[in-house]
Each structure stands twice: as C-alpha cells, then as structure tokens.
Design a protein around this motif. Structure first.
Motif, mmCIF file in Angstrom:
data_model
loop_
_atom_site.group_PDB
_atom_site.id
_atom_site.type_symbol
_atom_site.label_atom_id
_atom_site.label_comp_id
_atom_site.label_asym_id
_atom_site.label_seq_id
_atom_site.Cartn_x
_atom_site.Cartn_y
_atom_site.Cartn_z
ATOM 1 N N ALA A 570 -25.577 11.794 -7.095
ATOM 2 C CA ALA A 570 -24.580 12.127 -6.082
ATOM 3 C C ALA A 570 -23.779 10.892 -5.715
ATOM 4 O O ALA A 570 -24.272 9.760 -5.787
ATOM 5 C CB ALA A 570 -25.257 12.702 -4.836
ATOM 6 N N ALA A 571 -22.536 11.120 -5.293
ATOM 7 C CA ALA A 571 -21.672 10.055 -4.792
ATOM 8 C C ALA A 571 -20.855 10.612 -3.635
ATOM 9 O O ALA A 571 -20.474 11.791 -3.639
ATOM 10 C CB ALA A 571 -20.751 9.534 -5.888
ATOM 11 N N ALA A 572 -20.582 9.774 -2.636
ATOM 12 C CA ALA A 572 -19.879 10.247 -1.442
ATOM 13 C C ALA A 572 -18.904 9.190 -0.953
ATOM 14 O O ALA A 572 -19.079 7.990 -1.190
ATOM 15 C CB ALA A 572 -20.867 10.599 -0.337
ATOM 16 N N ARG A 573 -17.899 9.657 -0.224
ATOM 17 C CA ARG A 573 -16.914 8.760 0.391
ATOM 18 C C ARG A 573 -16.743 9.158 1.849
ATOM 19 O O ARG A 573 -16.475 10.323 2.156
ATOM 20 C CB ARG A 573 -15.569 8.844 -0.329
ATOM 21 N N SER A 574 -16.918 8.190 2.738
ATOM 22 C CA SER A 574 -16.729 8.433 4.160
ATOM 23 C C SER A 574 -15.271 8.226 4.546
ATOM 24 O O SER A 574 -14.498 7.610 3.801
ATOM 25 C CB SER A 574 -17.618 7.492 4.981
ATOM 26 N N ALA A 575 -14.897 8.730 5.715
ATOM 27 C CA ALA A 575 -13.499 8.659 6.152
ATOM 28 C C ALA A 575 -13.007 7.223 6.291
ATOM 29 O O ALA A 575 -11.813 6.949 6.123
ATOM 30 C CB ALA A 575 -13.342 9.401 7.475
ATOM 31 N N ASP A 576 -13.928 6.269 6.562
ATOM 32 C CA ASP A 576 -13.515 4.874 6.706
ATOM 33 C C ASP A 576 -13.438 4.142 5.374
ATOM 34 O O ASP A 576 -13.173 2.936 5.338
ATOM 35 C CB ASP A 576 -14.468 4.141 7.653
ATOM 36 N N GLY A 577 -13.664 4.842 4.280
ATOM 37 C CA GLY A 577 -13.588 4.225 2.959
ATOM 38 C C GLY A 577 -14.915 3.753 2.390
ATOM 39 O O GLY A 577 -14.966 3.282 1.249
ATOM 40 N N THR A 578 -15.992 3.880 3.153
ATOM 41 C CA THR A 578 -17.309 3.505 2.634
ATOM 42 C C THR A 578 -17.720 4.465 1.524
ATOM 43 O O THR A 578 -17.597 5.684 1.654
ATOM 44 C CB THR A 578 -18.366 3.538 3.750
ATOM 45 N N LEU A 579 -18.198 3.894 0.432
ATOM 46 C CA LEU A 579 -18.652 4.673 -0.710
ATOM 47 C C LEU A 579 -20.170 4.611 -0.800
ATOM 48 O O LEU A 579 -20.775 3.576 -0.502
ATOM 49 C CB LEU A 579 -18.038 4.147 -2.003
ATOM 50 N N LYS A 580 -20.779 5.712 -1.220
ATOM 51 C CA LYS A 580 -22.232 5.777 -1.355
ATOM 52 C C LYS A 580 -22.579 6.476 -2.667
ATOM 53 O O LYS A 580 -21.813 7.306 -3.162
ATOM 54 C CB LYS A 580 -22.847 6.553 -0.185
ATOM 55 N N ALA A 581 -23.753 6.158 -3.209
ATOM 56 C CA ALA A 581 -24.203 6.827 -4.434
ATOM 57 C C ALA A 581 -25.715 6.776 -4.508
ATOM 58 O O ALA A 581 -26.371 5.909 -3.905
ATOM 59 C CB ALA A 581 -23.580 6.181 -5.665
ATOM 60 N N ALA A 582 -26.266 7.704 -5.275
ATOM 61 C CA ALA A 582 -27.708 7.778 -5.454
ATOM 62 C C ALA A 582 -28.008 8.453 -6.783
ATOM 63 O O ALA A 582 -27.162 9.162 -7.348
ATOM 64 C CB ALA A 582 -28.350 8.563 -4.297
ATOM 65 N N ALA A 583 -29.228 8.237 -7.273
ATOM 66 C CA ALA A 583 -29.655 8.835 -8.540
ATOM 67 C C ALA A 583 -31.157 9.049 -8.511
ATOM 68 O O ALA A 583 -31.900 8.302 -7.861
ATOM 69 C CB ALA A 583 -29.280 7.938 -9.723
ATOM 70 N N THR A 584 -31.603 10.066 -9.230
ATOM 71 C CA THR A 584 -33.020 10.393 -9.217
ATOM 72 C C THR A 584 -33.859 9.329 -9.919
ATOM 73 O O THR A 584 -33.448 8.786 -10.940
ATOM 74 C CB THR A 584 -33.265 11.756 -9.896
ATOM 75 N N PRO A 585 -35.055 9.058 -9.388
ATOM 76 C CA PRO A 585 -35.976 8.176 -10.096
ATOM 77 C C PRO A 585 -36.763 8.915 -11.177
ATOM 78 O O PRO A 585 -37.416 8.287 -12.010
ATOM 79 C CB PRO A 585 -36.923 7.714 -8.986
ATOM 80 N N ARG A 586 -36.703 10.248 -11.171
ATOM 81 C CA ARG A 586 -37.492 11.030 -12.109
ATOM 82 C C ARG A 586 -37.069 10.748 -13.552
ATOM 83 O O ARG A 586 -35.889 10.715 -13.858
ATOM 84 C CB ARG A 586 -37.353 12.520 -11.786
ATOM 85 N N LEU A 587 -38.036 10.552 -14.416
ATOM 86 C CA LEU A 587 -37.865 10.219 -15.836
ATOM 87 C C LEU A 587 -37.346 8.812 -16.062
ATOM 88 O O LEU A 587 -37.132 8.398 -17.194
ATOM 89 C CB LEU A 587 -36.972 11.236 -16.547
ATOM 90 N N MET A 588 -37.087 8.082 -14.989
ATOM 91 C CA MET A 588 -36.752 6.657 -15.070
ATOM 92 C C MET A 588 -35.572 6.373 -15.995
ATOM 93 O O MET A 588 -35.593 5.465 -16.807
ATOM 94 C CB MET A 588 -37.977 5.845 -15.508
ATOM 95 N N GLN A 589 -34.511 7.152 -15.844
ATOM 96 C CA GLN A 589 -33.309 6.930 -16.638
ATOM 97 C C GLN A 589 -32.050 6.831 -15.777
ATOM 98 O O GLN A 589 -31.173 6.020 -16.047
ATOM 99 C CB GLN A 589 -33.106 8.074 -17.639
ATOM 100 N N ALA A 590 -31.938 7.687 -14.777
ATOM 101 C CA ALA A 590 -30.705 7.765 -14.004
ATOM 102 C C ALA A 590 -30.566 6.556 -13.079
ATOM 103 O O ALA A 590 -31.552 6.069 -12.521
ATOM 104 C CB ALA A 590 -30.690 9.052 -13.189
ATOM 105 N N TYR A 591 -29.329 6.112 -12.912
ATOM 106 C CA TYR A 591 -29.063 5.004 -11.984
ATOM 107 C C TYR A 591 -27.701 5.141 -11.356
ATOM 108 O O TYR A 591 -26.758 5.641 -11.976
ATOM 109 C CB TYR A 591 -29.169 3.644 -12.694
ATOM 110 N N ALA A 592 -27.631 4.688 -10.106
ATOM 111 C CA ALA A 592 -26.367 4.560 -9.391
ATOM 112 C C ALA A 592 -25.996 3.090 -9.324
ATOM 113 O O ALA A 592 -26.856 2.224 -9.147
ATOM 114 C CB ALA A 592 -26.491 5.144 -7.989
ATOM 115 N N VAL A 593 -24.699 2.821 -9.466
ATOM 116 C CA VAL A 593 -24.172 1.454 -9.413
ATOM 117 C C VAL A 593 -22.992 1.466 -8.456
ATOM 118 O O VAL A 593 -22.239 2.439 -8.406
ATOM 119 C CB VAL A 593 -23.712 0.980 -10.808
ATOM 120 N N GLY A 594 -22.823 0.419 -7.691
ATOM 121 C CA GLY A 594 -21.669 0.349 -6.810
ATOM 122 C C GLY A 594 -21.566 -0.995 -6.123
ATOM 123 O O GLY A 594 -22.513 -1.778 -6.108
ATOM 124 N N ARG A 595 -20.411 -1.261 -5.601
ATOM 125 C CA ARG A 595 -20.231 -2.481 -4.805
ATOM 126 C C ARG A 595 -19.090 -2.285 -3.822
ATOM 127 O O ARG A 595 -18.280 -1.380 -3.967
ATOM 128 C CB ARG A 595 -19.978 -3.691 -5.700
#
Length: 595
Positions: A570-595
């Motif tokens: 999942a990824a989200a954007r707040s009204a003030d411009g803050t960005l967020k992301a997340a990824a499942t730890p299941r199966l140890m493959q998915a990852y979220a990246v951001g800055r």
C-alpha cells in the motif's frame, strides 16, 4: 502502539512498493532520475517480469489504475486481452474439452499488459522508453539472484520441460541444470527482445512516437510474428493431459489495443473506494462494503470471531454474485447497477446468519435468473481431472513453492501522481516459452466456461473475467493505493485490510501485519474450478479461542503456517504532501521504499 515487522515508510519525495525488493528499488531509481509515478511503475513492472517469472511475464495481463495529480477520481487502463477469433466453444469442445485447461496453448488470450504500460507511458510518463526498460534488460542480461520459489518451481518441472516444453527447458534450465536458490540467473533472449524493440522504436523521432513504434513492434511486428509463427506449428501438453494446438494469431494481436475506462465506486464510512468493472472481480469488494455498511463493525474486535465470521459470510455472498453475474460488459448486460444498489445490499445483509453458510447463494436479479441457476448448478461439480501441470494462479495461501501467483505495484511521486497495478499471467509454469523471445504466453482463458449463454462463456473478442484487481480509496486528508496478488483472495485480503484501516485506525504497516483470513467456499477462477463449501483459512495469530469459536459456528477451518497468508502492499498521500508506504513481510520478498 501495535507491533509491526517493519516501519511504515514515510517521506515527501516519493514512495514505491511491490512484491520484490529489486523492483521497489528500481522504481525509486526512476523517481530519482526525474521520472514520475507512471515511469516508475512501468519500470517496476518490466523488472518483475525478470525477477518473479513464476508470477508474471511480458505476455501476461494487467488491470492498471492511475490517478494523475489533481484528478478527482482514478482511471482504469484495461490491459486484459480478449479471446482470439478462433476461440469458440465449438472448437474447444471438438478438442475433447469440457473445461479450458489451466496451462498450455488453448489457455492463451491476447497479451494485454504491454499495451497497458505503453498507453500509460505515452500519455502520462516523462522519461524515454529506454530508461524504463533498461533495468529489466540489465537484470535479464547480467543476472539476478534467483528466488528459492523460482528455483524450486523450475526444478519441479525439469522433466516435464525436457519432455514436453523444450523451449522452456532451454530458457529456465540453461545447460540442462535447474538454477539453485540464490544463483545468478539470466534470460539473455528476453534482454535481446527488449533491445531489438528499443532499436526499432528509436528509429523514429520523438518520445510518444517511439512508444507507439514499440507498441507496433510488439503487436504487429517481430514479437507478434514470432508468436504467430510458433503457434502455427506448436502442439504441446496442457493441464488436461493432452497435446493441443493454440488458436491465437498475429492478426488477433494486431487488432487489439489497451483502453481507458471509468472505475466503479462506493462510499463507505467517509471513504470513497474505487475498483475495476465486472471484467475484474473488483466489484465484489464494493458489494461487500455496501452490505457491511449496515452492520456494526465498529464495535467488533477486528481480530475477533465476530468480525471474521461476519466478513466471511458477506464475502461468500459477493463472490456468489461474481460467479453468476460478472463478465465483459462490452459483450453481456451485466447488472452492476442492481448489484451495487442500497436495496440489493439490504436484501443480502438479511441473509447473514449466526452459522457459516455452506450454500452457493447468488442474489436475485430480475431478468438474469438463468445465470444464477447455472452458477448454482456447476458449483461443487467434479469439473476436471488431469495432471494439472502448471495449472492455476499461485495464491500464496500456502508456502508451497511450486504454485504460481501474481505481483503488485503501488507508486506515488512528489507531485501526487498515483499508480496501482496488478500484473500477472505469462507464468513460466503455465505455458512454453516462445522461441527467440524468452517469454511464455498467458493462460487467462481458463476463466471462461464452455457453456453457452453466460457472461463468462468463451467467445471471440470477449475479455475473461479476471481475478486481477488493484484498488484506490480516499478519505478526508488521505489518498490510498493498494493491492495484492492472490487470485480469488485478492478482493478478500484487500477488503479486510481496508476495514482495519477504516475501523481500527491502523497505519499502513499495522494493517498489513495484522492476521489474515479468506474463504475458498465459492467457485475457483482457476482450473479445475473447485469449490470448498464452508472453507475458512486463518493464520494462527488469531489464537486458539477465536479459531475454536469459528469452528463451532460451522466454518471448515484450515489453519495455515504462521505469516503465510496475503502479499499486500500500500501507498498513501496525505493532504500536506506526506507520503507513506508499506509492504507485507510474508514470504520475505515485498518491500516498500521511500524518502
């Protein structure tokens, strides 16, 4: 503070999240190189073809949801190709079939994902096509550490590939040996295919013209030509246990293109939720939300038996409607207005009881009674027998390494552009590699029925009703893109995830890490199209008391290994411009990246 396996990623420049860490890193690189979310998502998609070939490929399919900055609602891009002109029920029955095999050449429809990526890039991207394809070319030519699940899938099919699909044997077992987990794996034929496509595209001037030229090379040029030439002669083993020829031609490919369409939406507790049309299974989530809107979820423990029971029973009803009424709205009168009405939801809500239902119960829709009767009649039948080689879509319901699946991508850039995409098909285990291209065909036609008169009856030019289902949602102060692989489970896990965000106030990572469940009660979309009446699969983190309570309510419980259900990102954007992301730890493959 709820425990999470990793932090919710936050920033302001950009976030990328996907089912493989390499693809997520590639997406961030594209954003760093002045690309936008559309460039990044496409680069991630082409990279996932390379690093997760058991889950998706260049000749697969994809619904793609985009929301350019400033737009009030998302737009769907249909990357689901239709059945070929010769794909008639009469022809398939003449081949001795009563059900379309889950693998082999008759399971193939027009490849749609590439056209969807090109349409999005041409109209919304910034970077040249070469910049988007270069990461995939690099990993295909220079190699990438092969995932254990890929290695074990290949090893398990080594003899079958050698005896029946020699082109796949040459691609996936170079030198005749399956790659061990973690070894550098290369697909030089795929790299060569993309290099040739770029060479032809760059022979014309201008970014948009080059993307159009790439589309022509794929659907009318050398790629379509290679597919056409191969399928004229190839006769290969399929999941039904016989060698059969395919019916896809280069002319089928040349006559199709991806398209834009408006998504469907509902309002739920201050949120707007958007899903694809009934050629996807996306409306099941909207139907479920409409039913749940009249129930008191707010007072329930979101990891408790009441919540699991209620949501499961609602999903059974929505998916029963999927089986009866969904299909390509360009070819059938799909009653979506009735199915999404408040009156219809109220009638379905009244069917939720204290015990688990073991019946298939599509709701009543005037004028469509025959569809409902057909869905009930075929549910639970022993529809097919056969070896099942390469059949089905990997659901990741178990940590079985032989099964396939899908991938998912969410991206938001610094300007607020958003993408949610679920590429799939073209699995290495489901169709032989096309000689010279380094890529296998898709097997999405297995979702058609070989019975006349249904919205999902096989017919030339008709889109199969796919399981692929990206999502977007919005509430005051936040825009959200999310999704998951998982076949029939996609709109179950996504529904549960959204409910926990809405009613539990969880952040993106907390919602993903919470224990998951799903049901296989309804008709599977994948060969051999089984049902499991009353089935309920849960992760053990729900606890013995909850699981025992659900068993007492009549659910047929299947308890999984810990941390084994779902691949949400999942990824989200707040009204003030803050960005967020997340990824499942299941199966140890998915990852979220951001800055």
């Amino acid at each position: 503070m709820t425990f999470t396996t990793r932090p919710e990623i936050t920033g302001t420049f950009g976030v990328t999240t996907s089912t493989h860490w390499i693809a997520s890193a590639v997406g961030m690189k594209i954003l760093e190189d002045d690309g936008n979310a559309f460039d990044a998502a496409a680069a991630m998609g082409f990279t996932l073809h390379v690093v997760e070939p058991h889950l998706n490929g260049p000749l697969g399919d994809m619904p793609l949801m985009i929301r350019p900055t400033g737009e009030a609602a998302p737009t769907m891009i249909c990357g689901q190709g239709p059945a070929p002109a010769a794909a008639t029920i009469a022809h398939y029955k003449s081949e001795g079939l009563t059900l379309i095999p889950g693998s082999g050449l008759l399971a193939t429809v027009v490849p749609g994902a590439f056209a969807a990526w090109m349409l999005m890039l041409r109209d919304h991207g910034r970077l040249p096509l070469r910049a988007v394809l270069e990461p995939a070319i690099y990993y295909a030519r220079s190699g990438h550490p092969v995932l254990p699940r890929v290695a074990h899938t290949i090893a398990g099919l080594a003899e079958f590939f050698r005896d029946e699909w020699p082109t796949s044997h040459a691609t996936w077992l170079p030198g005749g040996t399956a790659p061990p987990p973690g070894a550098l794996f290369r697909n030089p034929a795929l790299a060569d295919t993309w290099e040739r496509l770029l060479t032809e595209a760059e022979a014309v001037e201008g970014r948009a013209a080059q993307i159009d030229a790439a589309h022509r090379a794929f659907y009318e040029g050398f790629i379509a030509g290679a597919i056409d030439g191969y399928l004229r002669k190839a006769c290969v083993m399929d999941a039904a246990g016989e060698r059969r020829k395919g019916v896809l031609t280069g002319q089928d490919m040349a006559g199709w293109s991806a398209s834009y369409e408006a998504p469907l939406s509902v309002e739920y507790h201050g949120w707007t939720v958007w899903k694809g049309g009934p050629w996807t299974q996306g409306p099941t989530m909207l139907q479920s939300l409409n039913v749940l809107a009249g129930l008191d979820l707010q007072s329930m423990d979101l990891n408790g038996a009441d919540f699991v029971h209620t949501v499961t029973e609602v999903m059974k009803l929505s998916f029963a409607d999927r089986e009866a009424y969904y299909g390509d709205p360009l070819h059938s009168d799909i009653p979506m207005r009735s199915l999404l009405s408040d009156e219809y939801a109220a009638g379905r809500r009244a069917q939720i009881g204290p015990q688990a239902s073991h019946e298939q119960r599509p709701g009543p829709v005037p004028g469509h009674e025959a569809w409902a009767e057909a869905a009930i009649a075929r549910a639970g039948l022993d529809l097919a027998t056969g070896p099942g080689i390469g059949a089905g879509e990997p659901t990741m319901a178990h940590l079985t390494e032989r099964r396939g699946d899908t991938v998912h991508i969410d991206v938001i850039d610094q300007w607020g552009n958003m993408v949610s995409a679920t590429p799939s098909g073209g699995w290495l285990q489901s169709s032989p590699v096309v000689p010279g291209l380094g890529m296998p065909l898709n097997s999405r036609a297995q979702m058609f029925w070989l019975d006349e008169g249904l919205p999902t009856s096989l017919a030339p030019g008709r889109r199969p009703r796919t399981t692929l289902s990206p999502s977007m949602a919005a509430t005051d102060g936040m825009d959200l893109a999310f999704g998951t692989p998982g076949g029939d489970q996609q709109d179950q896990w996504q529904l549960i995830y959204l409910l926990r965000l809405v009613h539990g106030g969880l952040n993106l990572q907390e919602g993903i890490d919470a224990p998951l469940f799903h049901t296989g009660h309804f008709q599977s979309s994948f060969y051999p199209r089984a049902t499991r009446p009353g089935h309920l699969m849960l992760e053990p983190a729900f606890g013995e008391a909850v699981i025992d309570d659900l068993r007492a309510r009549g659910h047929q419980i299947e308890e999984t290994e810990p941390w084994s259900v779902g691949r949400l990102t999942a990824a989200a954007r707040s009204a003030d411009g803050t960005l967020k992301a997340a990824a499942t730890p299941r199966l140890m493959q998915a990852y979220a990246v951001g800055r």
